[in-house]
Design a protein around this motif. Structure first.
Motif, mmCIF file in Angstrom:
data_model
loop_
_atom_site.group_PDB
_atom_site.id
_atom_site.type_symbol
_atom_site.label_atom_id
_atom_site.label_comp_id
_atom_site.label_asym_id
_atom_site.label_seq_id
_atom_site.Cartn_x
_atom_site.Cartn_y
_atom_site.Cartn_z
ATOM 1 N N ARG A 1 0.842 -1.202 0.000
ATOM 2 C CA ARG A 1 0.000 0.000 0.000
ATOM 3 C C ARG A 1 0.876 1.251 0.000
ATOM 4 N NH1 ARG A 1 -3.785 -1.601 4.890
ATOM 5 N NH2 ARG A 1 -1.858 -2.694 5.408
ATOM 6 N N CYS B 1 1.308 6.401 3.187
ATOM 7 C CA CYS B 1 0.101 5.579 3.196
ATOM 8 C C CYS B 1 -0.519 5.766 4.577
ATOM 9 C CB CYS B 1 0.469 4.115 2.977
ATOM 10 S SG CYS B 1 -0.927 3.011 3.289
ATOM 11 N N VAL B 2 -1.767 6.198 4.603
ATOM 12 C CA VAL B 2 -2.414 6.484 5.892
ATOM 13 C C VAL B 2 -3.282 5.315 6.369
ATOM 14 C CG1 VAL B 2 -2.338 8.968 5.522
ATOM 15 C CG2 VAL B 2 -4.379 7.680 4.813
ATOM 16 N N GLY B 3 -3.150 4.171 5.676
ATOM 17 C CA GLY B 3 -3.862 2.965 6.133
ATOM 18 C C GLY B 3 -5.377 3.030 5.983
ATOM 19 N N ALA B 4 -5.866 3.955 5.178
ATOM 20 C CA ALA B 4 -7.324 4.117 5.050
ATOM 21 C C ALA B 4 -7.973 2.884 4.416
ATOM 22 C CB ALA B 4 -7.647 5.351 4.218
ATOM 23 N N THR B 5 -7.181 2.145 3.633
ATOM 24 C CA THR B 5 -7.626 0.891 3.027
ATOM 25 C C THR B 5 -8.891 1.059 2.180
ATOM 26 O OG1 THR B 5 -6.524 -0.185 4.871
ATOM 27 C CG2 THR B 5 -7.803 -1.615 3.502
ATOM 28 N N TYR B 6 -9.029 2.258 1.657
ATOM 29 C CA TYR B 6 -10.026 2.527 0.620
ATOM 30 C C TYR B 6 -9.703 1.640 -0.591
ATOM 31 C CZ TYR B 6 -12.790 5.560 -2.523
ATOM 32 O OH TYR B 6 -13.702 6.060 -3.403
ATOM 33 N N CYS B 7 -8.393 1.456 -0.827
ATOM 34 C CA CYS B 7 -7.897 0.661 -1.957
ATOM 35 C C CYS B 7 -8.476 -0.755 -1.931
ATOM 36 C CB CYS B 7 -6.361 0.624 -1.936
ATOM 37 S SG CYS B 7 -5.652 0.247 -0.312
ATOM 38 N N CYS C 1 -6.428 4.800 -4.446
ATOM 39 C CA CYS C 1 -5.860 5.283 -3.183
ATOM 40 C C CYS C 1 -6.636 6.511 -2.718
ATOM 41 C CB CYS C 1 -4.389 5.629 -3.378
ATOM 42 S SG CYS C 1 -3.698 6.411 -1.903
ATOM 43 N N ILE C 2 -6.931 6.558 -1.445
ATOM 44 C CA ILE C 2 -7.754 7.657 -0.936
ATOM 45 C C ILE C 2 -7.134 9.015 -1.236
ATOM 46 C CG2 ILE C 2 -6.791 7.768 1.427
ATOM 47 C CD1 ILE C 2 -9.734 8.072 2.374
ATOM 48 N N HIS C 3 -5.766 9.084 -1.255
ATOM 49 C CA HIS C 3 -5.210 10.428 -1.474
ATOM 50 C C HIS C 3 -4.137 10.496 -2.550
ATOM 51 C CE1 HIS C 3 -1.432 10.980 1.212
ATOM 52 N NE2 HIS C 3 -1.696 9.690 1.270
ATOM 53 N N MET D 1 1.252 2.078 -3.374
ATOM 54 C CA MET D 1 0.030 2.607 -4.004
ATOM 55 C C MET D 1 -0.071 4.099 -3.697
ATOM 56 S SD MET D 1 -2.848 -0.308 -3.423
ATOM 57 C CE MET D 1 -3.710 -0.028 -4.936
ATOM 58 N N ALA D 2 0.276 4.453 -2.461
ATOM 59 C CA ALA D 2 0.202 5.864 -2.074
ATOM 60 C C ALA D 2 1.314 6.666 -2.746
ATOM 61 C CB ALA D 2 0.293 5.998 -0.561
HETATM 62 S S1 SF4 Z 1 -6.116 4.008 0.221
HETATM 63 FE FE1 SF4 Z 1 -5.156 4.288 2.211
HETATM 64 S S2 SF4 Z 1 -4.298 2.267 2.649
HETATM 65 FE FE2 SF4 Z 1 -4.718 2.297 0.483
HETATM 66 S S3 SF4 Z 1 -2.785 2.980 -0.381
HETATM 67 FE FE3 SF4 Z 1 -4.024 4.794 -0.128
HETATM 68 S S4 SF4 Z 1 -3.414 5.627 1.811
HETATM 69 FE FE4 SF4 Z 1 -2.692 3.509 1.772
#
Ligand code: SF4
Ligand SMILES: Cc1cc2nc3c(=O)[nH]c(=O)nc-3n(C[C@H](O)[C@H](O)[C@H](O)COP(=O)(O)O)c2cc1C
Length: 678
Positions: free
Chosen positions: A322, A345-351, A363-365, A325-326
């Motif tokens: 992740r 990576c803020v661990g939001a796990t939107y991915c 990725c959320i951001h 991904m960020a």
């Molecule tokens: S959505 Fe959150 S957990 Fe997934 S890569 Fe982006 S910041 Fe990380």
């Protein structure tokens, strides 16, 4: 040469990996017709170019037709996959990046209503809670065919130029055979550990025979299911030893846990608020006791922990999946000693949550992830420097400011609050979600490094904006909670934000009425429940909190279910009326004319936001484009036309929740795709 442990090469059999950082396999659900086409290739290529040593593609590429592609997996059972794989591996190899693929048979971790509508198969009839298919128990002819399927798929991957393959054995068919919880077979494939491992060892033998010795073959496996009746750490070690004893396995990729339920999956792949690197020491133990090359990933989002994993010899290759991904440029930034520039990576796990809702991984951001064919990860400078004024420093405004500054523009940001962040600042009030603030902090650091001017505590009026003589004005003023949704009694309710911000104290008997389905309702409910109050969370939808999604729901449930909380679906709050010290909720339903009444001392309404659009509407007549966004130009990356009003003084746009209530990713994508062409 750098002394950084992370940047040292690693010799895996005949293959030299140029550093110790890898991307572990993950299916982003980007295949088209089951094939890894241009989008898929571009996603890996950009990360290969930025220096990651090894990218493990797919994630659960299906070896058999009766492993239906439940999250849009690559169909490794089709010959037509080979040329697509070849283009992908060429693109990675051209950038000095090794590339492998994970192959699997999902067993019961799928659903028969996908692909060819073949029944799922497993080593028992028990269904998996997460995917819900009741599998057929495998017969001898299933086993024989699936072993051949693995060998055929491995041969295709070798023909496609892969450096190796990884077999998946956590939650999929292989370890469904291993685990006493999911294996009810008699005879050669059930009972003793030797029997339960027979299928995997036969697969390994068939694959090795087909690909030869000069091809890398590894396995990603659970060495401790952490589940009653499941594989224990001792049994995990025995499994690892037996795998090693085959003499045919080149690496182990260690997993701890089980993924058959959402909570189980979340412990294997922790989300924000959960501990970093929870299984790292366990993986180190497997490496020490077994001695095979060892890989591992599970919430190692920061370079310091990754470096520790390698420096201490816990792992040979550290997975930062992740994290990539960020920020695809992660390795490049380490090599250039720009670690502070890494987008965290803020661990939001939107991915990951998105792929379980049949979406693609985003990725959320980082709105460019998964959109490499159209969105840049590195922003090119503009040909002409402009004066850009942005109003609002929430996620949309901050992304607009960052991108405009990277384009080389002169950027000023007005913000009414004393700090940047908008709704994210509210979200990050929750201890579990405080990592979210890095979305803002990273942007602030990027902006400060590029001399963006911030005017805080300034509620910008139209005159303040025009006094800057801007070329471009971007309105990112966000929205305000919308609670005016009842037939009667709107003045008796408060918003979820009031609770989260601490502006209103929780009552003792509280109704949280949520028809937005996002985090805010649950976040408010958590605060109220923790205060000792009775909480009823009510939604008119079929399920509650649909936009929170599966893995993100887990920490909320863990925090709510042991408190005085009730969940009510399919009921709609119609009205509220005062009754003495209490408020009576008039509750109806969309399904009939039935109504009932219940008493609370506080009613919270969570119904998204209403745009704060006054400034935009005031500036509109004086703008060159009258606020219009040409959607074709936006989508296809062309500059916006500005000829609607020849007398106008500036281009005017609005983004994020100032347009309509959406989520953080939508706000950031709005900003990136507009501002990259300004
Ligand atoms: S959505 Fe959150 S957990 Fe997934 S890569 Fe982006 S910041 Fe990380
Ligand atoms: C979108 C997404 C899809 C994933 N799919 C798979 C998969 O198919 N197979 C697998 O073994 N792991 C899969 N994973 C798990 C990752 O390989 C990795 O173990 C996990 O993200 C934890 O590592 P990280 O904290 O570095 O991201 C997936 C992860 C993500 C984010």
């Amino acid at each position: 040469m750098s002394k950084d442990p992370l940047l040292q090469p690693y010799q895996l059999k005949h293959l030299t990996l140029k550093n110790r950082i890898m991307i572990t396999s993950h299916e982003p659900a980007y295949p088209e017709d089951g094939m890894p086409k241009d989008r898929y290739r571009a996603y890996h290529e950009v990360r290969a170019k930025a220096g990651v040593a090894l990218t493990m593609t797919a994630g659960s590429a299906a070896v058999s037709r009766n492993s239906p592609p439940v999250f849009n997996n690559i169909l490794a059972y089709k010959d037509e996959v080979v040329p697509w794989i070849k283009r992908l591996t060429d693109a990675c190899h051209d950038n000095g990046c090794a590339v492998m693929i994970q192959l699997t048979h999902l067993g019961r971790r799928t659903h028969w209503n996908k692909g060819d509508w073949l029944p799922a198969v497993s080593s028992s009839h028990e269904r998996e809670a997460a995917h819900r298919a009741f599998p057929k128990q495998v017969e001898d002819w299933d086993i024989a065919r699936i072993i051949e399927d693995y060998a055929d798929a491995a041969e295709r991957m070798k023909a496609g130029g892969m450096d190796g393959i990884e077999l998946q054995a956590y939650g999929h068919l292989m370890d469904q055979f291993w685990s006493p919880v999911t294996n009810t077979l008699d005879g050669p494939y059930g009972g003793s550990l030797e029997n339960r491992m027979r299928f995997s060892l036969e697969v390994i033998e068939a694959v090795r025979k087909r690909v030869g010795d000069d091809f890398i073959l590894g396995i990603r496996f659970t060495a401790d299911e952490d589940l009653e009746g499941g594989i224990t750490p001792d049994e995990g070690l025995q499994i690892a030893q037996r795998l090693k004893d085959t003499g045919q396995i080149d690496f182990l990729n260690v997993i701890r846990g089980h993924i058959d339920t959402d909570p189980g999956l979340t412990d294997v792949i922790p989300v924000q608020g959960m501990r970093n690197a929870p299984h790292l020491d366990f993986a180190g133990r497997i490496k020490k006791e077994i001695g095979l090359p060892t890989f591992h990933a599970a919430k190692i989002p920061d370079v310091a922990t990754a470096r520790h994993a390698i420096a201490e010899g816990l792992l040979d290759m550290v997975g930062m999946t992740r994290a990539h991904m960020a920020d695809p440029m992660l390795v490049k930034k380490i090599a250039e000693k720009r670690e502070d520039d890494i987008r965290p990576c803020v661990g939001a796990t939107y991915c990951l949550d998105r792929i379980y809702q049949a979406g693609d991984a985003l990725c959320i951001h980082n709105a460019a992830t998964g959109r490499e064919l159209t969105m840049p990860h590195e922003i090119p400078p503009a040909e002409q420097k402009k004066k850009v004024v942005i109003v609002g420093a929430g996620p949309a405004g901050m992304e607009a400011a960052r991108v405009a500054a990277e384009r080389g523009h002169d950027v000023t940001v007005f913000e009414a609050a004393p700090d940047a962040g908008g709704q994210i600042r509210l979200t990050a009030q929750s201890e579990r979600r405080r990592e979210m603030i890095s979305i803002i902090k990273w942007r602030m650091d990027q902006c400060v490094a590029r001399n963006v001017r911030f005017l805080f505590n300034t509620f910008a009026e139209a005159d303040d904006v025009t006094a800057e003589s801007p070329d471009t004005v971007i309105i990112a003023t966000g929205g305000l909670p919308h609670t005016d949704v009842l037939e009667d009694g709107n003045d008796l309710v408060v918003s979820s934000w009031d609770i989260i911000a601490g502006d209103v104290k929780p009552g003792k008997r509280v109704l949280v009425y949520d028809d937005a389905g996002d985090h805010a309702a649950l976040q408010a409910a958590e605060i109220i429940a923790k205060s000792g109050a009775h909480v009823e969370i009510m939604t008119p939808d079929r399920s509650f909190a649909p936009d929170v999604m599966a893995m993100n729901l887990v920490p909320y449930m863990r925090s709510l279910q042991d408190k005085d909380v009730r969940f009510t679906v399919t009921y709609r709050l119609k009205a509220a009326k005062r009754s003495g010290n209490m408020i009576t909720a008039v509750v109806g339903t969309d399904y009939s004319s039935h109504t009932e009444e219940r008493d609370f001392d506080q009613i919270i309404v969570n119904h998204g936001t209403i745009p704060m659009d006054e400034l935009y509407l005031e500036l509109k007549p004086g703008s060159k484009n009258l606020g219009a966004v040409n959607q074709e130009a936006l989508i296809f990356g062309r500059p916006q036309p500005l000829d609607a009003n020849p007398g106008g003084a500036f281009a005017l746009y609005r983004i994020g929740d100032a347009v309509s209530a959406r989520n953080t990713h939508a706000a950031i994508y709005d900003a990136l795709r507009l501002v990259k062409d300004i």
